[in-house]
Design an enzyme around this catalytic site. Structure first.
Site: not given
Length: 481
Positions: A246-247
Site C-alpha cells: 500500500s502506498k
RNA sequence: GGCGGUAUCGUCUAGUGGUUAGGACAGAUGGUUCUCAGCCAUCAAGCCGGGGUUCGAUCCCCCGUACCGCUACCA
C-alpha cells in the site's frame, strides 16, 4: 456458462498511483486476452467523489503505457455512465429483490456499534423490508430519501473460480447491502455488474480481495437475470513484512520503479511470476513468450512477497538482452537529466555513447547506474574516490602516472594492445607489478577504484582525454602535498 | 469477533501416494582477473504442528496454529 469471445478488463480507481498489485492484475488480464486473441479493456472506477482525483488518471495511464499493457477500445469512465446505471436500477427496482430503506446513517451506525459490542458481525436488520406500500409512500411524500437495498435470497451462492475452484458462501453471511444511495447513484457492486455485463466482459480476473464482492455481484446478476462472466481471483502481493502493498506504507508505485531505471520488460517478467508459473525451470521471458505461455492453470492461490532484489536481478537479465544501441537510447536521457552531458553532445557522439554502454553493460542492474558508473566518460568534473586516493595518489604513483602519460602521448595508435604494451613496458622497467600502475591510472582517468578493464576503458576514453586526465592527476597530487 | 482463503529453502516457485523434494533471487566458498561487476563451479538452506486414511504420506481428510483478505450510502 456459454462460450463467449474473450474480453477482459482492468478497472483501477484513480485514488492513487498504479501500484504493483493492480499492475499485475492488469498484466494477467492482458496476457489472457492476448493469448486468446481476445480484448483487453480499461475502465476507470472514478465514482468515489471523496477519494477519486482526476490528477491520478494520467499517471495510471502512463504507467500502463510504460508497461505496454495497451488496452483495446475506448476507456470507460464510470462517472459518465450514470444514465446506464439508472436504467438498470429501474429494472432492478421492478424485481422482488429490491426494497427501499429509510434508516438513517446514524441508526445504522448505532446498530453497527451494538453488533460490535455483542461480538456479532453487522448485518442490516431488515427493518425496512416490512414497510407497507402506504408507509413507504408516506415517507416518500414527506420528502425522505431512501436507499435501495438488495434482499439477499435464502440459501447459498456457489461459483467455480478459475483459481480457487468451487467457492461457496452461505447467503446469510451477507447483509442486504445498499445498491443505490439516497441520491439515486448506484454503489460499487451494482455498477460493476452493470458495466461488466454491458461491456461484454467474459472473464473477470482480479485480486482475491474481491471474493466477497463476487458473491454479492452474483446475487445481483441473478436478480437482473444477466449472464455471468467467469471469475478468477489471484492472490495478493505482499510487502516483505507480509502486509498488503500500500502506498500509505511507503510502497513504491509503478512510476517509481520506472524512474529508478527498471525496464518495463523486467517488471512485466517479474510480476508475471508472482502468483503464476509456467511450470518449467526458466524464469526469464520476453513479453511475447509470456503471451504464448500464459495459461490460467498456472495461476496459484497463495500470496507472494514482492522482492525488490529479485526484480533487480530480472532487470539485469533483461538489460543484458538488449543491444548496445538499445541501451544507448535508454541511457542518453538519464545522462542528460543527471547533468553530466547534453543532448546535443550525445547526438554528435553516438558511437562514443554506444561504446560506453558496451563497456558498462554488465555492471548495470538498473539503467540509472549508467550515471554513477559512467559519468566520468562525459564529465571531467569528478572527484577522486577518497579511499582510493589515499592508497594510490602518493609520490610514487605520481611519478608512474607522469611517465605513463608521456608514453601514452607518444603512441601513434591508441589501441588496446598498444596501451597495454606501453603499460607493461613501464612495469617491467620499474620491476613492479602492473597493478601498481593500473590502479592509480584508473583513479586518475575515472575518479573511481572500480570499473571496466583498464585498457578498454582507456581506449574508449581516447588518447587525448586520458593523457590530459593523467597529467591533471599528477598536478593534483603535487599540489596536495 | 464472524466468514472465507492460503501454508514446500530467507524470498518467488516446481513437484509427486514411493523422488537424492527441482529451479530462480539472495547468501557462502573457490576459479577467471588490474579493481568492481560479470561469468563458471561448488556449498548451505525447505515440505507449519498434531491426528487420521494407507503397506507408505510433503501430497488425500480432519483439527490446531500462523498469515492474508473481506466484514461502508469506498472502490
Amino acid at each position: 456458462m456459454s462460450e463467449r469471445p474473450v474480453k477482459v478488463r482492468i478497472a483501477p480507481s484513480p485514488t492513487g498511483y498504479l501500484h504493483v498489485g493492480t499492475a499485475r492484475a492488469a498484466l494477467f488480464n492482458y496476457l489472457y486476452a492476448r493469448h486468446n486473441d481476445g480484448k483487453f479493456v480499461l475502465r476507470l472506477e472514478d465514482t468515489d467523489v471523496a477519494r477519486s482525483k482526476p490528477e491520478f488518471i494520467q499517471p495510471i495511464l502512463d504507467a500502463l503505457k510504460w508497461l505496454e499493457l495497451d488496452w483495446d477500445e475506448e476507456i470507460v469512465f464510470q462517472s459518465k455512465r450514470s444514465e446506464l446505471y439508472a436504467e438498470y436500477l429501474e429494472r432492478f427496482l421492478k424485481t422482488d429483490r429490491a426494497y427501499h430503506c429509510f434508516c438513517s446513517r446514524e441508526e445504522l451506525e448505532a446498530e453497527r456499534k451494538q453488533a460490535r459490542a455483542d461480538k456479532r458481525s453487522m448485518k442490516y436488520s431488515r427493518k425496512c423490508l416490512s414497510l407497507s406500500k402506504e408507509e413507504i409512500q408516506a415517507k416518500l411524500d414527506a420528502g425522505e430519501k431512501p436507499v435501495v437495498r438488495v434482499k439477499i435470497p435464502e440459501g447459498a451462492t456457489t461459483y467455480e473460480d478459475i483459481v480457487s475452484g468451487e467457492l461457496t458462501r452461505q447467503n446469510e453471511e451477507l447483509e442486504d447491502f445498499i445498491v443505490a444511495r439516497s441520491d439515486g447513484s448506484v454503489t460499487y457492486n451494482f455498477a460493476v455488474v452493470v458495466d461488466d455485463y454491458d461491456m461484454g466482459i467474459s472473464h473477470v480476473i482480479r485480486g482475491n480481495d474481491h471474493i466477497t464482492n463476487t458473491f454479492k455481484q452474483i446475487i445481483l446478476y441473478n436478480a437482473l437475470e444477466l449472464e455471468l462472466p467467469v471469475f478468477g481471483h489471484v492472490p495478493m502481493i505482499l510487502r516483505p513484512d507480509k502486509k498488503k502493498v500500500s502506498k500509505r506504507l511507503g510502497d513504491k508505485d509503478v512510476g517509481e520503479y520506472q524512474n529508478e531505471g527498471i525496464l518495463p520488460e523486467a517488471m512485466i517478467n517479474y510480476l508475471s511470476l508472482l502468483g503464476w508459473s509456467p511450470k518449467v525451470d526458466n524464469e526469464i521471458y520476453s513479453r511475447q513468450e509470456l503471451i504464448d505461455l500464459f495459461d490460467t492453470s498456472g495461476l496459484n492461490n497463495s500470496n507472494a512477497v514482492f522482492d525488490d532484489e529479485k526484480l533487480l536481478a530480472f532487470n539485469f537479465s533483461h538489460i543484458q538482452k538488449k543491444s548496445d544501441h538499445e541501451l544507448a537510447v535508454l541511457a542518453a536521457p538519464l545522462l542528460v537529466d543527471a547533468g553530466v552531458t547534453t543532448k546535443y553532445w550525445l547526438e554528435t557522439r553516438w558511437e562514443f555513447l554506444r561504446q560506453v554502454v558496451g563497456l558498462l553493460r554488465e555492471r548495470l542492474h538498473r539503467m540509472s547506474d549508467i550515471v554513477t558508473l559512467g559519468g566520468y566518460f562525459f564529465d571531467f568534473d569528478y572527484t577522486y574516490d577518497p579511499k582510493a586516493e589515499a592508497k594510490q595518489f602518493h609520490a610514487e604513483g605520481a611519478q608512474l602516472l607522469s611517465d605513463l602519460a608521456e608514453r601514452f602521448e607518444a603512441l601513434d595508435q591508441f589501441t588496446h594492445d598498444k596501451v597495454e604494451a606501453a603499460l607493461s613496458e613501464l612495469a617491467e622497467e620499474r620491476d613492479i607489478k602492473k597493478g601498481k600502475i593500473i590502479h592509480p591510472t584508473r583513479l586518475a582517468v575515472s575518479g573511481m577504484s572500480i570499473g571496466p578493464g583498464l585498457y578498454d576503458l582507456l581506449v574508449v576514453l581516447g588518447q587525448r582525454t586520458v593523457v590530459d586526465r593523467m597529467k591533471k592527476a599528477v598536478e593534483y597530487i603535487h599540489q596536495r602535498s
